[in-house]
Scaffold this motif. Structure first.
Motif, PDB file in Angstrom:
ATOM      1  N   ARG A   9       0.834  -1.206   0.000  1.00 41.43           N
ATOM      2  CA  ARG A   9       0.000   0.000   0.000  1.00 41.43           C
ATOM      3  C   ARG A   9       0.870   1.259   0.000  1.00 41.43           C
ATOM      4  O   ARG A   9       0.621   2.204  -0.750  1.00 41.43           O
ATOM      5  CB  ARG A   9      -0.953   0.005   1.189  1.00 41.43           C
ATOM      6  N   GLN A  68       0.824   3.882  -3.106  1.00 42.90           N
ATOM      7  CA  GLN A  68       0.449   5.277  -2.898  1.00 42.90           C
ATOM      8  C   GLN A  68       1.558   6.227  -3.328  1.00 42.90           C
ATOM      9  O   GLN A  68       1.294   7.266  -3.935  1.00 42.90           O
ATOM     10  CB  GLN A  68       0.050   5.502  -1.437  1.00 42.90           C
ATOM     11  N   TYR A  79      -6.404  -3.303  -4.728  1.00 39.35           N
ATOM     12  CA  TYR A  79      -6.398  -2.294  -5.785  1.00 39.35           C
ATOM     13  C   TYR A  79      -7.714  -1.504  -5.800  1.00 39.35           C
ATOM     14  O   TYR A  79      -7.717  -0.291  -5.972  1.00 39.35           O
ATOM     15  CB  TYR A  79      -6.127  -2.918  -7.142  1.00 39.35           C
ATOM     16  N   SER A 102      -9.574  -0.896  -3.274  1.00 40.63           N
ATOM     17  CA  SER A 102      -9.568   0.000  -2.109  1.00 40.63           C
ATOM     18  C   SER A 102      -8.722   1.247  -2.363  1.00 40.63           C
ATOM     19  O   SER A 102      -8.893   2.264  -1.689  1.00 40.63           O
ATOM     20  CB  SER A 102      -9.072  -0.731  -0.863  1.00 40.63           C
ATOM     21  N   GLU A 103      -7.827   1.165  -3.352  1.00 46.41           N
ATOM     22  CA  GLU A 103      -6.978   2.302  -3.710  1.00 46.41           C
ATOM     23  C   GLU A 103      -7.512   3.058  -4.922  1.00 46.41           C
ATOM     24  O   GLU A 103      -6.815   3.891  -5.495  1.00 46.41           O
ATOM     25  CB  GLU A 103      -5.547   1.828  -3.968  1.00 46.41           C
ATOM     26  N   LYS A 132      -6.744   3.525 -12.600  1.00 46.18           N
ATOM     27  CA  LYS A 132      -7.052   4.558 -11.596  1.00 46.18           C
ATOM     28  C   LYS A 132      -6.927   5.901 -12.298  1.00 46.18           C
ATOM     29  O   LYS A 132      -5.923   6.180 -12.965  1.00 46.18           O
ATOM     30  CB  LYS A 132      -6.082   4.486 -10.438  1.00 46.18           C
TER      31      LYS A 132
END
Length: 163
Positions: free
Chosen positions: A109, A113, A141, A143-144, A160
């Motif tokens: 994570r 980030q 992924y 969750s991000e 994303k």
């Protein structure tokens, strides 16, 4: 757990990134393919061959003792030589690998980030990846902020939006 030290990947990190490519390919417990088998496959080789070419960027996480324990990086691929998660020219595709003993400790994570923030700072509007459908990382992924944009045979492309 204290903050995980993360540094920019260097040209000399190519061998470690190859190791992390093997970790990423061998995410499924009990089905580890040998390093030479993974890295001799052109589909995997493309993620590390010639590291650090123009457009490449990445980060390496380190243990408290300074050992490299994970990496996340991206590359740009041309239409004629796409990676697993290719969505378009000018959209970096990321890969991430973490040593098994360090998984589920926030390393992935933190790396993701940092890499996403870097891609945004470099002016990219999207970043992509590919993940096997039964890989537990899909939930991570999502969750991000990644969403499936293309479903393949057993593998999905996730993107994303950065802006």
């Amino acid at each position: 757990m204290p903050a995980i030290p993360i540094r920019a990947a260097l040209p000399s990190d190519g061998v470690f990134l190859a190791d992390m490519t093997v970790e990423a390919a061998n995410w499924r417990a009990g089905s580890a393919r040998p390093r030479y088998e993974v890295l001799s496959n052109p589909d995997h080789q493309r993620y590390v061959a010639g590291w650090q070419r123009p457009g490449d960027a990445g980060f390496v996480a380190q243990s408290p003792a300074g050992e490299a324990i994970g990496a996340a990086w991206y590359r740009l691929f041309p239409r004629g030589e796409p990676g697993f998660g290719w969505v378009g020219t000018g959209v970096p595709e990321l890969i991430i690998g973490v040593r098994p003993v360090w998984r589920a400790h926030g390393v992935g994570r933190a790396l993701l980030q940092r890499l996403v923030a870097h891609a945004r700072d470099q002016g990219y509007s999207r970043i992509s990846l590919s993940v096997e459908r039964d890989n537990f990382a899909r939930t991570f992924y999502r969750s991000e902020g990644f969403a499936v944009t293309r479903a393949g045979q057993g593998r999905d492309v996730m993107v994303k939006t950065l802006r």
